[in-house]
Scaffold this active site. Structure first.
Site, mmCIF file in Angstrom:
data_model
loop_
_atom_site.group_PDB
_atom_site.id
_atom_site.type_symbol
_atom_site.label_atom_id
_atom_site.label_comp_id
_atom_site.label_asym_id
_atom_site.label_seq_id
_atom_site.Cartn_x
_atom_site.Cartn_y
_atom_site.Cartn_z
ATOM 1 C CG ASP A 70 35.474 45.425 40.408
ATOM 2 O OD1 ASP A 70 34.830 44.312 40.459
ATOM 3 O OD2 ASP A 70 35.077 46.150 41.606
ATOM 4 C CD1 TRP B 248 31.500 47.222 45.765
ATOM 5 C CD2 TRP B 248 33.573 46.916 46.618
ATOM 6 N NE1 TRP B 248 31.401 46.262 46.640
ATOM 7 C CE2 TRP B 248 32.668 46.098 47.507
ATOM 8 C CE3 TRP B 248 34.965 46.791 47.142
ATOM 9 C CZ2 TRP B 248 33.018 45.426 48.514
ATOM 10 C CZ3 TRP B 248 35.060 46.211 48.285
ATOM 11 C CH2 TRP B 248 34.377 45.409 48.924
ATOM 12 C CE LYS C 136 30.828 40.437 46.582
ATOM 13 N NZ LYS C 136 31.833 41.409 45.936
#
Ligand SMILES: *Cc1c(COP(=O)(O)O)cnc(C)c1O
Length: 362
Positions: free
Chosen positions: A173, A104, A197
């Site tokens: 993030d 990511w 998530k």
């Protein structure tokens, strides 16, 4: 609630607290006595205003932040934030630091690159397949922000402590560990997290942005890609993802009122992690992939002695009501995602199964 629900270790979209699902189920026909569904009412109506404002108020209480932060609900997922952060903050010769800790982070860096925005990758753990969080990083004093991925969903690593940037605001993030522990928000210029998530269903990305960051934004950006649009309109410049925001509100209520806040949540998460890692540390059959001091309390990644054994493990686990244990397709192996809503009892069931499986197969 039917009792046929499995122990859900999916990485995302992922398990949600049962009381939240139950309340959402009821609201689907009649939201708070208004004789319409939560998905049938206007986002300009008073009931929905109450939903979004309550979600914002709860976020601020949980993170202990004041009005110097804006709480936004955006679309486009965390992936759009990879592009929006450099687009909004990196003009007029400004540059950002990035730490690359996995898939990511790499994607976030790529979005700065595509836009030709000045940036430096100040540290990376790519040399050992992202199995650790880099230490003693030297950040550039004049960087506009320092970007990190607080929890690496695929590689199974997590920042235990946030780095000292020498005052450069962190942009993080936090998609896969947002609201899993208390945060010292004075370090952060912005946090973003795709909800699916740890805090809700897919379809909304939470962005917490410090007011002074908005002053960096140049005029001339497309309206929807300018943070100021959403900050000034309480995330309702256009139709927001109402149902997803509603479910996030319920999860935040559960965090505050049932769990008792982020310090309590962290205790429970630590207990779950200790149980699972502690068990694996006593055997060689299961091998965690992350370095000990970099292990994630959210995504526990591990290998078995062979790929065939991993296939058998995942298949038998599924038969035993333990789902979502397959590692990300890019890395293979196994992964147990034990987000906030994964209960200690379910982790116990997983460990029991792992113990039996080892006995039968070692
Ligand atoms: C899942 C994930 C993303 C991608 O989120 P989308 O909402 O699908 O764009 C980004 N970062 C991390 C850390 C993730 O776990």
């Amino acid at each position: 609630m039917p009792t046929n629900r499995i122990c859900n270790f999916n990485a995302g979209p992922a398990t949600l607290p049962e009381p939240v699902l139950k309340e959402a189920q009821a609201s689907l026909l009649d939201f708070q006595g208004c004789c319409m569904s939560i998905v049938e009412i206007s986002h300009r109506s008073e009931p929905f205003d109450n939903v979004i404002n309550d979600a914002i108020a709860r976020t601020k209480r949980l993170l202990q932040i004041g009005d110097d932060f804006h709480v936004l609900f955006l679309q486009g997922g965390a992936s759009l934030q990879f592009a929006m952060a450099p687009m909004n903050f990196l003009t007029d010769g400004r540059s950002a630091d990035y730490v690359n800790t996995g898939t990511w982070s790499t994607k976030a860096i790529k979005e700065a690159q595509i836009q030709n925005k000045a940036h430096t990758v100040v540290a990376s753990s790519e040399d050992r397949n992202f199995a650790y969080i880099p230490k003693d990083i030297r950040f550039n004093k004049d960087a506009t922000y320092a970007h990190i991925t607080s929890n690496n969903t695929i590689k199974g690593t997590q920042w235990a402590q946030f780095p000292d940037t020498g005052g450069v605001p962190l942009v993080a993030d936090m998609s896969s560990d947002f609201m899993s522990r208390p945060l010292d928000m004075s370090k952060f210029g912005m946090i973003y997290a795709g909800a699916q998530k740890n805090i809700g269903p897919a379809g909304v990305c939470m962005v917490i942005i410090r007011d002074d960051m908005l002053k960096l934004i140049p005029d001339g950006l497309p309206t929807m890609l300018d943070y100021r649009t959403h900050a000034s309109k309480n995330s309702m410049f256009n139709t927001p993802p109402c149902f997803a925001i509603y479910m996030v509100q319920l999860v935040l209520k559960w965090l505050e009122e049932t769990v008792g806040g982020l310090a309590e949540m962290e205790k429970i998460n630590r207990k779950k992690g200790d149980l699972l890692y502690g068990f694996m540390d006593e055997t060689t059959f299961y091998q965690p992939t992350a370095d000990k001091d970099s292990r994630s309390l959210m995504n526990v990644t591990f290998r078995l002695p062979s790929e065939d054994m991993e296939k058998k493990f995942i298949a038998e686990a599924t038969q035993n009501g333990l789902g979502g244990l397959k590692g990300h397709r890019s890395v293979g192996g196994c992964r147990a995602s034990i987000y906030n809503a994964a209960t200690y009892e379910n982790v116990e069931k997983l460990v029991d199964f792992m113990r039996t499986f080892e006995k039968n197969n070692a």
